[in-house]
Design a protein around this motif. Structure first.
Motif, PDB file in Angstrom:
ATOM      1  N   ASP A  14      61.583 152.248  94.940  1.00 38.75           N
ATOM      2  CA  ASP A  14      61.396 151.390  96.103  1.00 38.75           C
ATOM      3  C   ASP A  14      61.267 152.279  97.336  1.00 38.75           C
ATOM      4  O   ASP A  14      61.578 153.481  97.287  1.00 38.75           O
ATOM      5  CB  ASP A  14      62.570 150.428  96.269  1.00 38.75           C
ATOM      6  CG  ASP A  14      62.186 149.186  97.069  1.00 38.75           C
ATOM      7  OD1 ASP A  14      61.049 149.129  97.587  1.00 38.75           O
ATOM      8  OD2 ASP A  14      63.026 148.280  97.180  1.00 38.75           O
ATOM      9  N   THR A  15      60.797 151.694  98.417  1.00 37.74           N
ATOM     10  CA  THR A  15      60.661 152.417  99.668  1.00 37.74           C
ATOM     11  C   THR A  15      60.874 151.446 100.818  1.00 37.74           C
ATOM     12  O   THR A  15      60.726 150.230 100.653  1.00 37.74           O
ATOM     13  CB  THR A  15      59.279 153.091  99.769  1.00 37.74           C
ATOM     14  OG1 THR A  15      59.214 153.872 100.971  1.00 37.74           O
ATOM     15  CG2 THR A  15      58.148 152.074  99.771  1.00 37.74           C
ATOM     16  N   HIS A  16      61.246 151.973 101.972  1.00 38.27           N
ATOM     17  CA  HIS A  16      61.521 151.150 103.148  1.00 38.27           C
ATOM     18  C   HIS A  16      61.054 151.919 104.377  1.00 38.27           C
ATOM     19  O   HIS A  16      61.238 153.138 104.460  1.00 38.27           O
ATOM     20  CB  HIS A  16      63.026 150.858 103.246  1.00 38.27           C
ATOM     21  CG  HIS A  16      63.376 149.759 104.203  1.00 38.27           C
ATOM     22  ND1 HIS A  16      63.286 149.898 105.567  1.00 38.27           N
ATOM     23  CD2 HIS A  16      63.820 148.488 103.979  1.00 38.27           C
ATOM     24  CE1 HIS A  16      63.655 148.777 106.150  1.00 38.27           C
ATOM     25  NE2 HIS A  16      63.987 147.905 105.219  1.00 38.27           N
ATOM     26  N   GLY A  38      62.310 151.917 107.213  1.00 39.01           N
ATOM     27  CA  GLY A  38      63.401 152.333 108.078  1.00 39.01           C
ATOM     28  C   GLY A  38      63.451 151.488 109.335  1.00 39.01           C
ATOM     29  O   GLY A  38      62.760 150.480 109.463  1.00 39.01           O
ATOM     30  N   ASN A  94      55.256 152.562 107.305  1.00 34.52           N
ATOM     31  CA  ASN A  94      55.953 153.419 106.349  1.00 34.52           C
ATOM     32  C   ASN A  94      55.046 154.580 105.964  1.00 34.52           C
ATOM     33  O   ASN A  94      53.955 154.363 105.426  1.00 34.52           O
ATOM     34  CB  ASN A  94      56.331 152.599 105.108  1.00 34.52           C
ATOM     35  CG  ASN A  94      57.323 153.314 104.216  1.00 34.52           C
ATOM     36  OD1 ASN A  94      57.561 154.498 104.366  1.00 34.52           O
ATOM     37  ND2 ASN A  94      57.901 152.589 103.279  1.00 34.52           N
ATOM     38  N   CYS A 104      63.330 161.701  96.008  1.00 30.29           N
ATOM     39  CA  CYS A 104      63.503 161.027  97.289  1.00 30.29           C
ATOM     40  C   CYS A 104      62.869 161.837  98.414  1.00 30.29           C
ATOM     41  O   CYS A 104      62.666 163.047  98.302  1.00 30.29           O
ATOM     42  CB  CYS A 104      64.984 160.798  97.586  1.00 30.29           C
ATOM     43  SG  CYS A 104      65.969 162.309  97.684  1.00 30.29           S
ATOM     44  N   LEU A 114      66.052 159.554 102.921  1.00 27.94           N
ATOM     45  CA  LEU A 114      67.362 159.376 102.291  1.00 27.94           C
ATOM     46  C   LEU A 114      68.301 160.523 102.643  1.00 27.94           C
ATOM     47  O   LEU A 114      69.420 160.302 103.107  1.00 27.94           O
ATOM     48  CB  LEU A 114      67.205 159.282 100.774  1.00 27.94           C
ATOM     49  CG  LEU A 114      68.512 159.057 100.002  1.00 27.94           C
ATOM     50  CD1 LEU A 114      69.033 157.646 100.223  1.00 27.94           C
ATOM     51  CD2 LEU A 114      68.331 159.335  98.521  1.00 27.94           C
ATOM     52  N   ASP A 159      68.707 150.290  95.138  1.00 30.18           N
ATOM     53  CA  ASP A 159      69.020 149.336  96.208  1.00 30.18           C
ATOM     54  C   ASP A 159      70.202 149.831  97.052  1.00 30.18           C
ATOM     55  O   ASP A 159      70.167 149.749  98.289  1.00 30.18           O
ATOM     56  CB  ASP A 159      69.368 147.980  95.606  1.00 30.18           C
ATOM     57  CG  ASP A 159      68.163 147.262  95.010  1.00 30.18           C
ATOM     58  OD1 ASP A 159      67.030 147.666  95.317  1.00 30.18           O
ATOM     59  OD2 ASP A 159      68.366 146.296  94.248  1.00 30.18           O
ATOM     60  N   ILE A 163      69.157 152.839  99.364  1.00 34.39           N
ATOM     61  CA  ILE A 163      68.367 152.416 100.522  1.00 34.39           C
ATOM     62  C   ILE A 163      69.239 151.687 101.541  1.00 34.39           C
ATOM     63  O   ILE A 163      69.157 151.950 102.748  1.00 34.39           O
ATOM     64  CB  ILE A 163      67.177 151.539 100.073  1.00 34.39           C
ATOM     65  CG1 ILE A 163      66.136 152.400  99.343  1.00 34.39           C
ATOM     66  CG2 ILE A 163      66.531 150.830 101.267  1.00 34.39           C
ATOM     67  CD1 ILE A 163      64.964 151.617  98.794  1.00 34.39           C
ATOM     68  N   ASN A 164      70.093 150.789 101.070  1.00 36.14           N
ATOM     69  CA  ASN A 164      70.959 150.055 101.986  1.00 36.14           C
ATOM     70  C   ASN A 164      71.910 150.988 102.738  1.00 36.14           C
ATOM     71  O   ASN A 164      72.139 150.824 103.947  1.00 36.14           O
ATOM     72  CB  ASN A 164      71.768 148.997 101.212  1.00 36.14           C
ATOM     73  CG  ASN A 164      70.900 147.840 100.759  1.00 36.14           C
ATOM     74  OD1 ASN A 164      69.872 147.541 101.377  1.00 36.14           O
ATOM     75  ND2 ASN A 164      71.316 147.173  99.684  1.00 36.14           N
TER      76      ASN A 164
END
Length: 223
Positions: A12-14, A16, A22, A186, A190, A214, A217-218
């Motif tokens: 997964d990716t976010h 930020g 992204n 990563c 991260l 998950d 990332i959180n």
């Protein structure tokens, strides 16, 4: 996660909390045995374009039978070609860390500061960063504690694209996975936010790759 000839994985990716777009992307293709993370070089134009070129080129090159270092060098050339065609893309670049799995055997290759770790109840970095801080560490000029907050920690000594003058030597490593060992790929999205000790705690506290991704990332977003 490697379990008696089977592979469990999650990705997964976010974007930020600082940017609307992204610049990271990933590939997770168990049929090809390929996983990778590419991070568009922050602060440069079109970083998301560069990382996507790197992702698609490495995928296509490995599907055609290239090894990872050769595929990565060809991705570097592909980004440079795009820079040559588009004035707005001048200076764009990307890091990469890539994994190929063939049964129990793995091949890793990387450029920049995206990382690969081995997890087996303890965390071990398999890659090494191509940046100025790594050079200072190797020379004994600074300590690991100083490196964590060093103002030059984002100054890359290697990246894909950016300039034809870039001397590219992808890092490369091979090995074999034992049962229940995991490899984490990563970007610095991260590792800039979470120290290795926190990453290890999160991996240990979650029992599936999906839950681990998950939680990582959180935690990075909270940090």
């Amino acid at each position: 996660m490697h379990e008696a000839g089977t592979i469990q994985f999650a990705a997964d990716t976010h974007a930020g909390l600082k940017r609307q777009h992204n610049e990271d992307c990933y590939e997770a293709d168990p049929a090809l045995g390929l996983w990778l993370v590419a991070d568009g070089v922050g602060g440069h134009s079109c970083g998301d374009v560069a990382s996507d070129i790197v992702r698609s080129t490495v995928r296509n090159e490995t599907a055609a039978g290239k090894n990872l270092p050769d595929a990565i060098i060809n991705a570097h050339r592909a980004v440079l070609e795009q820079i040559g065609r588009d004035e707005a893309a001048r200076g764009m670049g990307s890091t990469i860390v890539a994994l190929r799995l063939d049964g129990d055997n793995y091949e890793l290759a990387w450029v920049g500061d995206s990382r690969a770790y081995l997890w087996n109840s303890r965390l071990q970095m398999l890659s090494h960063d191509h940046n100025r801080v790594r050079e200072l560490l190797d020379k004994g000029v600074i300590t690991p504690q100083q490196a964590a907050g060093h103002p030059e920690r984002h100054v890359l000594t290697q990246s894909l694209g950016v300039s034809e003058r870039m001397a590219l030597e992808p890092g490369h490593r091979e090995g074999s996975l034992a049962e229940n060992q995991q490899i984490l790929l990563c970007s610095d999205g991260l590792t800039d936010e979470l120290p290795d000790e926190m990453i290890a705690t999160i991996l240990a506290g979650n029992d599936s790759p999906g839950a681990q991704v998950d939680a990582l990332i959180n935690a990075a977003l909270q940090a």
